[in-house]
Design an enzyme around this catalytic site. Sequence first.
Site, short mmCIF file in Angstrom:
data_model
loop_
_atom_site.label_atom_id
_atom_site.label_comp_id
_atom_site.label_asym_id
_atom_site.label_seq_id
_atom_site.Cartn_x
_atom_site.Cartn_y
_atom_site.Cartn_z
N GLY A 34 0.92 -1.17 -0.01
CA GLY A 34 -0.05 -0.21 0.15
C GLY A 34 1.00 1.06 -0.01
N TYR A 90 -5.79 -6.43 -4.83
CA TYR A 90 -5.59 -5.79 -6.04
C TYR A 90 -4.69 -7.09 -6.83
CZ TYR A 90 -0.61 -3.99 -5.81
OH TYR A 90 0.70 -3.75 -5.72
N TYR A 105 -8.53 -3.70 -9.13
CA TYR A 105 -8.99 -3.45 -7.79
C TYR A 105 -10.05 -4.23 -7.21
CZ TYR A 105 -5.13 -0.04 -7.75
OH TYR A 105 -4.29 0.95 -7.71
N ASN A 168 -1.63 12.20 -5.08
CA ASN A 168 -2.02 11.04 -5.76
C ASN A 168 -3.59 11.01 -6.04
OD1 ASN A 168 -1.45 8.75 -6.99
ND2 ASN A 168 -0.52 7.71 -5.24
N ARG A 170 -6.78 9.96 -7.42
CA ARG A 170 -7.26 8.51 -8.20
C ARG A 170 -8.88 8.99 -8.21
NH1 ARG A 170 -3.80 4.23 -7.23
NH2 ARG A 170 -1.49 4.91 -7.26
N THR A 237 8.51 13.05 -10.02
CA THR A 237 9.16 12.49 -10.80
C THR A 237 8.58 12.94 -12.18
OG1 THR A 237 8.00 10.54 -10.75
CG2 THR A 237 10.18 10.80 -9.50
N ARG A 238 9.41 13.27 -13.30
CA ARG A 238 9.45 13.22 -14.58
C ARG A 238 9.45 11.75 -15.34
NH1 ARG A 238 11.85 17.68 -16.06
NH2 ARG A 238 9.95 18.91 -16.05
N GLY A 276 5.45 0.89 -6.91
CA GLY A 276 6.06 1.38 -5.47
C GLY A 276 7.09 2.27 -5.83
N ASP A 279 6.67 5.67 -4.15
CA ASP A 279 6.78 5.32 -2.69
C ASP A 279 8.24 5.38 -2.37
OD1 ASP A 279 3.94 5.02 -2.71
OD2 ASP A 279 4.10 3.05 -3.10
#
Length: 338
Positions: A34, A90, A105, A168, A170, A237-238, A276, A279
């Site tokens: 997660g 998931y 999911y 994030n 969603r 991040t690109r 991830g 993360d």
Amino acid sequence: MKQIVTFGEIMMRLSPPLNYRLEQANELEVTYGGGDANVAASLACLGLPAAHVTCFPDHQLGRAATQQFRRLGVDMSRVVYTPNTRLGLYFLEVGSALRASTIVYDRFDSAFAKLDPAAFDWEEILKDAQWFHWTGITAAISASAAQACRDAIKVARRLGITVSADVNYRRNLWQYGQRAQDVMPELVEGCDVAVCSEGDAEDLFGIQADAECENSFECMAQKLMQRFPQIKQVMATRRQTQSASHERIQGMLVDAEQGYLETQFYDIAPVVDRIGGGDAFIAGFIYGKLKLASAEQALSFATAASALKHTIHGDVNLATVAEVEHIMAGNTTGRLLR
């Protein structure tokens, strides 16, 4: 050193082996992950004390998930177990070359979605903390999860604890009758560090870079910090996706004092598992903020950590500080180490 505390749902991840499609699978590999918990586990692998707070069903699957993160060094002593509930799932089908990876999911009505905010004593949970991290996914799951996150941020602010968020957005998760645009601004107001892309800034906060702006990320980040003065650093991040097996990533940061910073691009081919990666990026940045001398070094460490995660199966970046530093030093050929 005081703890870094994260809060959010952990799900069981089920994947066919190798690059099989779900329709071909006769077996599924089981792991747990997660967004917020992945940050805690990555930090534990980097040698920092990390704790994760969540809600699990009170049965074998909830305890199995707890044990996996405990084995990685995460303090799971604040987990709340509830009877007659379920663990979110998931299913990940790992793509290859021109076939994209896909996720299905099955997380509706999970134990975390049905948590009771009063079950979490944030004064006690955060008493030994120096950092609190959450994601927009947590706030999207249910009104009660959003309230628990709101409670945690309020206590963290009062205790002088650094707060970070990966916003994030969603869209499909926001199904409980409240709009992200109404919930997220109040939560983000309490943050010191935010991971936010240009798209998320527009969708959540109506913030757009000016048309004449040469660097859209920098302009967006400056506007975000003006809107939410508590935020002192905005990062992202690109990503240049060449294929499901080939990524190029770069770290970007706007610091209230130093302005715009960016890293080199890392070329990653083949990609083993990109889940991830974000993360790992925020975990690397938290490590860098706490252990390194400058924001520039923290960003470099974060981006190298994220690049390394793309080579590791599972949700968690099972990488050491030495391994990340090896990548930062330019050792990206993967030459055998003896």
